[in-house]
Design a protein around this motif. Structure first.
Motif, PDB file in Angstrom:
ATOM      1  N   TRP A 182     -24.628 -11.255   6.280  1.00  0.00           N
ATOM      2  CA  TRP A 182     -25.309  -9.963   6.317  1.00  0.00           C
ATOM      3  C   TRP A 182     -26.568 -10.098   5.471  1.00  0.00           C
ATOM      4  CZ3 TRP A 182     -24.758  -5.999   2.074  1.00  0.00           C
ATOM      5  CH2 TRP A 182     -25.676  -4.976   2.259  1.00  0.00           C
ATOM      6  N   TYR A 183     -27.701  -9.856   6.101  1.00  0.00           N
ATOM      7  CA  TYR A 183     -28.974  -9.927   5.378  1.00  0.00           C
ATOM      8  C   TYR A 183     -29.742  -8.632   5.597  1.00  0.00           C
ATOM      9  CZ  TYR A 183     -33.542 -11.350   3.712  1.00  0.00           C
ATOM     10  OH  TYR A 183     -34.724 -11.411   3.023  1.00  0.00           O
ATOM     11  N   HIS A 184     -30.131  -7.992   4.500  1.00  0.00           N
ATOM     12  CA  HIS A 184     -30.879  -6.735   4.568  1.00  0.00           C
ATOM     13  C   HIS A 184     -32.321  -6.997   4.153  1.00  0.00           C
ATOM     14  CE1 HIS A 184     -31.407  -2.463   4.886  1.00  0.00           C
ATOM     15  NE2 HIS A 184     -31.834  -2.371   3.645  1.00  0.00           N
ATOM     16  N   GLY A 216     -16.751  -6.498  -1.238  1.00  0.00           N
ATOM     17  CA  GLY A 216     -16.186  -7.826  -1.004  1.00  0.00           C
ATOM     18  C   GLY A 216     -17.227  -8.920  -1.038  1.00  0.00           C
ATOM     19  N   LEU A 217     -18.331  -8.672  -1.715  1.00  0.00           N
ATOM     20  CA  LEU A 217     -19.399  -9.663  -1.833  1.00  0.00           C
ATOM     21  C   LEU A 217     -19.137 -10.571  -3.031  1.00  0.00           C
ATOM     22  CD1 LEU A 217     -22.300  -7.172  -1.212  1.00  0.00           C
ATOM     23  CD2 LEU A 217     -21.834  -9.162   0.235  1.00  0.00           C
ATOM     24  N   GLY A 218     -19.454 -11.842  -2.871  1.00  0.00           N
ATOM     25  CA  GLY A 218     -19.375 -12.758  -4.002  1.00  0.00           C
ATOM     26  C   GLY A 218     -20.632 -12.654  -4.859  1.00  0.00           C
ATOM     27  N   ARG A 219     -20.819 -13.625  -5.698  1.00  0.00           N
ATOM     28  CA  ARG A 219     -22.006 -13.622  -6.548  1.00  0.00           C
ATOM     29  C   ARG A 219     -23.263 -13.730  -5.691  1.00  0.00           C
ATOM     30  NH1 ARG A 219     -24.800 -18.239  -7.101  1.00  0.00           N
ATOM     31  NH2 ARG A 219     -23.892 -20.135  -6.199  1.00  0.00           N
ATOM     32  N   LYS A 250     -35.504  -4.662  -1.411  1.00  0.00           N
ATOM     33  CA  LYS A 250     -36.272  -5.407  -2.391  1.00  0.00           C
ATOM     34  C   LYS A 250     -37.205  -4.498  -3.117  1.00  0.00           C
ATOM     35  CE  LYS A 250     -37.985  -9.916  -3.330  1.00  0.00           C
ATOM     36  NZ  LYS A 250     -38.179 -11.234  -2.890  1.00  0.00           N
ATOM     37  N   LYS A 251     -37.956  -3.702  -2.389  1.00  0.00           N
ATOM     38  CA  LYS A 251     -38.814  -2.777  -3.090  1.00  0.00           C
ATOM     39  C   LYS A 251     -37.988  -1.648  -3.685  1.00  0.00           C
ATOM     40  CE  LYS A 251     -42.640  -3.967  -0.164  1.00  0.00           C
ATOM     41  NZ  LYS A 251     -43.412  -3.595   0.988  1.00  0.00           N
ATOM     42  N   ARG A 252     -36.802  -1.418  -3.172  1.00  0.00           N
ATOM     43  CA  ARG A 252     -35.937  -0.407  -3.743  1.00  0.00           C
ATOM     44  C   ARG A 252     -35.262  -0.916  -5.004  1.00  0.00           C
ATOM     45  NH1 ARG A 252     -32.483   3.176   0.074  1.00  0.00           N
ATOM     46  NH2 ARG A 252     -34.580   3.271   0.825  1.00  0.00           N
ATOM     47  N   LEU A 253     -35.486  -2.150  -5.357  1.00  0.00           N
ATOM     48  CA  LEU A 253     -34.899  -2.699  -6.571  1.00  0.00           C
ATOM     49  C   LEU A 253     -35.208  -1.806  -7.749  1.00  0.00           C
ATOM     50  CD1 LEU A 253     -33.517  -4.864  -8.156  1.00  0.00           C
ATOM     51  CD2 LEU A 253     -35.678  -6.016  -8.388  1.00  0.00           C
ATOM     52  N   PHE A 273     -30.085  -7.013  -4.234  1.00  0.00           N
ATOM     53  CA  PHE A 273     -29.861  -5.666  -4.762  1.00  0.00           C
ATOM     54  C   PHE A 273     -28.387  -5.313  -4.889  1.00  0.00           C
ATOM     55  CE2 PHE A 273     -30.350  -5.574  -0.190  1.00  0.00           C
ATOM     56  CZ  PHE A 273     -29.240  -4.873   0.225  1.00  0.00           C
ATOM     57  N   THR A 274     -27.491  -6.194  -4.463  1.00  0.00           N
ATOM     58  CA  THR A 274     -26.076  -5.835  -4.401  1.00  0.00           C
ATOM     59  C   THR A 274     -25.368  -5.891  -5.749  1.00  0.00           C
ATOM     60  OG1 THR A 274     -25.552  -8.101  -3.708  1.00  0.00           O
ATOM     61  CG2 THR A 274     -25.826  -6.448  -1.973  1.00  0.00           C
ATOM     62  N   PHE A 275     -26.125  -6.137  -6.819  1.00  0.00           N
ATOM     63  CA  PHE A 275     -25.539  -5.966  -8.143  1.00  0.00           C
ATOM     64  C   PHE A 275     -25.315  -4.486  -8.438  1.00  0.00           C
ATOM     65  CE2 PHE A 275     -30.131  -5.780  -8.799  1.00  0.00           C
ATOM     66  CZ  PHE A 275     -30.250  -4.584  -9.496  1.00  0.00           C
ATOM     67  N   ALA A 276     -25.978  -3.599  -7.688  1.00  0.00           N
ATOM     68  CA  ALA A 276     -25.873  -2.162  -7.923  1.00  0.00           C
ATOM     69  C   ALA A 276     -24.438  -1.690  -7.709  1.00  0.00           C
ATOM     70  CB  ALA A 276     -26.822  -1.409  -7.001  1.00  0.00           C
ATOM     71  N   PRO A 277     -24.012  -0.663  -8.436  1.00  0.00           N
ATOM     72  CA  PRO A 277     -22.613  -0.206  -8.362  1.00  0.00           C
ATOM     73  C   PRO A 277     -22.149   0.172  -6.967  1.00  0.00           C
ATOM     74  CG  PRO A 277     -23.732   0.794 -10.221  1.00  0.00           C
ATOM     75  CD  PRO A 277     -24.777   0.064  -9.451  1.00  0.00           C
ATOM     76  N   TYR A 278     -23.046   0.648  -6.122  1.00  0.00           N
ATOM     77  CA  TYR A 278     -22.655   1.022  -4.762  1.00  0.00           C
ATOM     78  C   TYR A 278     -21.875  -0.094  -4.056  1.00  0.00           C
ATOM     79  CZ  TYR A 278     -26.361   4.635  -5.064  1.00  0.00           C
ATOM     80  OH  TYR A 278     -27.156   5.691  -5.413  1.00  0.00           O
TER      81      TYR A 278
END
Length: 537
Positions: free
Chosen positions: A173-175, A139-142, A5-8, A129-134
Motif C-alpha cells: 500500500w503506497y499513499h 498492522g503496519l511494521g516499522r 507527505k505535505k500533510r506531515l 506518515f504512518t507513525f501518527a496514532p491513527y
C-alpha cells in the motif's frame, strides 16, 4: 487527516497489464502480488481517462486501458484518514471508528495489511506518515526508512527494485501525497517566475501553506487558471511516480502477476464552491462532487477485463472485491460489496468539520450526505439532481422536499446501522489497571528549548522519554500560533518514537508551526504528566 507527505506537518502535530468490463470473473484463487496505490487530494475529473484534456496523467491513462475504470467512484469522507481506513477495512467511517481527531481505531480492526500478512505476504511500510496514532492498529511494521530519499516516490520504486521477488508474494500500500497542499510543483511542470505569483494573496497562500482556512484569504477570477495550473502540475508528478513503480514491476517480470489498484482518499476543491482544499486544509468540510468523487481503476492480466463501469461504487467496495478476485473469504462482515457484481445501492459519506485539524470545541460538528440514484443530499440543507446539475449549483431542496426528507431519514438509518456494526466488531475494552506507583516520565529527547537543525539530525526526529516499550503512553501536544495552532492528546506504544527521514523542504515547512510543545504520561486515570518540553525547527 490529516496527509501525508505535505500533510506531515499535521501528523507531526501529535507526534501494461491487460485487464474489466464487466465481470472480473475468478475461476480459481491466484497467488498474485498486490499494489494498492492511493493518491491524496485527487480529483477524478483531472485524469485524461475520465475526460480531462489537460495532459496531466498520460501514464495512468495508458495503463487504465488495460483494466476496469469505475466512472462514479466515491470517497466516504472529505479528509484522509476516514477515506483510507474505508479502503483498507471495507467499512464506513462510523463503523471503523477512525472518523475524528486523534483516534487510533481498535486493536481488533481487520485491515488489508493484517489480512495479507496472515496469508504469507510480505507487507512493507513505505508511508512515512504512518507513525501518527491513527495508523497504530493498521498492522503496519516499522517505516522502512532505508528506501526514502529526497525525491517523492523513490521509496516505492526502490523497494520494488531491491526487494520484490517472484518467489514471495507482496502486498504494497503506497499513499502518494504530492498533490496535497501546499501546491509547489517542480519547475519543469510549472515553468515561469514564481515571484509574481507571490504577489497574489490567494495563490501565495496555497503555494506556501498546508492549511489555508476558509475566509483567510481572497481569490480572484484571474487566480483560477493559475490555481488549476498548479494543481495539474502536481498531478503530473504523481503520474510519473505511478509510472515508475509499474516500470520497476515490469522490468523484474512481476507486473504480469500483480493486481494493481489505483484509488484516492478524497478529492479537492479548486474554487468550485468558493474556496480551495478540503476539510483538513480549509477547516470547513464540504461534500460536493469535487471532494467526494475519486478515481478508481483496477488492472491485472488474465483476471480483470477491459472496460468501464458506470454504476456508483465507493471505497468500502475495494477490500471485498480484492478478496473475491483472489478466491479468499472475508475475515469479517464488511459494508462494501463486489465492485463488479454488487447491485446499485445508496452511498454515504461524512466528515467532521475540520478533518485532521478539528479542535475539541468543534469535534461534534459534522456534515453528512448520501447519493441515491440521481439525487445527492447533504445535511447542510442541500439537495441536488446530479443528472441535471452535475456541478451542484441549483439546490432543489424546497422543490423536492419529499425526496430530501426520505434521504435525510436514510442517512439517519445508515448512522444507526454503522454504529451498531462498530459496537459488534469492536466491543468496549476494559480500562487498564493503574500502576502501583504513578511516576511522571522524564522527556530526554528533544531537549527542552532546543532548535532542531536538519543537518545535525540528518532529517530524523527522535522522541524519547523514561519508561519502557511495553507501556501505553499519552502524548499531549500544543503547537503553533494563530491559524497554525493545534492542541490535543494521542496514545502511543512505547517510550521511543523515531520519525523520518524527512525531506529538507518538509523540515523547512515545519518552521511555520513553531513552537512545538509536548508532555507525556503513562495511560493512567488521572494522567501523571511530565514537564512540558518545547522545541523548534
Amino acid at each position: 487527516m490529516a496527509a501525508v507527505k505535505k500533510r506531515l506537518v499535521f501528523l507531526l502535530i501529535f507526534a501494461l497489464a491487460a485487464g474489466g468490463s464487466a465481470s472480473g470473473e475468478n475461476k480459481q484463487a491466484r497467488r498474485l502480488n498486490i499494489l494498492l496505490f492511493t493518491a491524496d487530494s485527487c480529483r477524478a475529473d483531472r485524469f485524461g481517462c475520465y475526460g480531462y484534456r489537460g495532459g496531466t496523467t498520460p501514464n495512468i491513462d495508458n495503463w487504465a486501458k488495460s483494466g476496469t475504470l469505475f466512472e462514479k467512484a466515491y470517497s466516504t469522507s472529505a479528509w484522509t484518514v476516514p477515506g483510507l481506513a474505508s479502503i483498507l477495512t471495507g467499512l464506513y467511517p462510523p463503523a471503523h471508528g477512525l472518523n475524528n481527531r486523534d483516534q487510533a481505531g481498535s486493536p481488533r480492526l481487520v485491515t488489508m495489511m493484517k489480512f495479507f500478512q496472515q496469508q504469507g505476504y510480505v507487507v512493507p511500510n513505505l508511508n512515512f506518515f504512518t507513525f501518527a496514532p491513527y495508523y497504530r492498529n493498521f498492522g503496519l511494521g516499522r517505516i522502512e526508512n532505508e528506501y526514502f530519499t529526497q525525491t517523492p516516490g523513490e521509496e516505492l520504486a526502490g523497494w520494488i527494485e531491491k526487494t520484490a521477488s517472484p518467489t514471495q508474494p507482496f502486498f504494497i500500500w503506497y499513499h502518494c501525497t504530492t498533490i496535497h497542499q501546499p501546491y509547489n510543483p517542480p519547475a519543469a511542470d510549472f515553468p515561469g517566475p514564481r515571484e509574481e505569483l507571490m504577489k497574489r494573496p490567494g495563490i501565495k497562500a496555497v503555494m506556501t501553506g498546508a492549511i489555508v482556512p476558509a475566509g483567510s484569504t481572497q481569490f480572484t477570477e484571474s487566480d483560477r487558471p493559475i490555481l488549476n495550473g498548479l494543481y495539474d502540475a502536481e498531478m503530473k508528478r504523481m503520474d510519473r511516480i505511478f509510472a515508475a513503480a509499474l516500470a520497476k514491476l515490469a522490468n523484474k517480470g512481476l507486473l504480469e502477476n500483480t493486481l494493481v489498484i489505483f484509488a484516492a482518499d478524497h478529492g479537492e476543491e479548486l474554487l468550485d464552491h468558493g474556496f480551495v482544499g478540503h476539510a483538513s486544509t480549509s477547516l470547513q468540510a464540504k461534500l460536493y462532487q469535487e471532494l467526494t468523487r475519486i478515481p478508481l481503476i483496477l488492472s491485472c492480466p488474465g483476471l480483470i477485463k477491459r472496460g468501464r463501469i458506470s454504476r456508483p461504487v465507493n471505497q468500502t467496495d475495494i477490500f471485498p472485491t480484492l478478496l473475491r478476485l483472489l478466491g479468499l473469504k472475508p475475515p469479517v462482515e464488511m459494508d462494501g460489496q463486489d465492485l463488479f457484481k454488487g447491485p446499485s445501492r445508496p452511498l454515504f459519506f461524512e466528515s467532521v468539520v475540520a478533518g485532521n485539524q478539528t479542535t475539541r470545541e468543534r469535534e461534534k460538528t459534522w456534515i453528512r450526505g448520501t447519493i441515491d440514484r440521481n439525487y445527492k443530499y447533504i445535511s447542510t440543507g442541500e439537495l441536488y439532481d446530479l443528472k441535471k446539475d452535475p456541478g451542484e449549483k441549483n439546490n432543489v431542496i424546497k422543490a423536492k422536499a419529499a425526496v430530501a426528507a426520505r434521504l435525510e431519514a436514510q442517512v439517519g438509518k445508515w448512522m444507526s446501522a454503522s454504529k451498531q456494526r462498530h459496537d459488534v466488531l469492536f466491543p468496549p475494552e476494559s480500562k487498564p489497571a493503574p500502576p502501583d506507583r504513578a511516576e511522571a516520565p522524564t522527556i530526554f529527547t528533544p531537549e527542552n528549548g532546543k532548535k532542531l537543525d536538519y543537518d545535525v539530525h540528518t532529517g530524523m526526529l527522535l522522541f524519547d522519554w523514561s519508561g519502557d516499550m511495553e507501556t501505553t503512553y499519552l502524548v499531549e501536544y500544543d503547537i503553533g500560533l494563530g491559524d497554525h495552532h493545534v492542541a490535543g492528546v494521542y496514545e502511543t506504544q512505547g517510550n521511543h518514537q523515531l520519525l523520518g527521514p524527512l525531506g529538507r523542504e518538509l523540515w523547512e515547512n515545519l518552521k511555520a508551526w513553531n513552537p512545538f510543545k509536548i508532555r507525556v504520561s503513562r495511560k493512567t486515570a488521572p494522567p501523571v504528566w511530565s514537564a512540558w518540553t518545547t522545541f523548534e525547527f
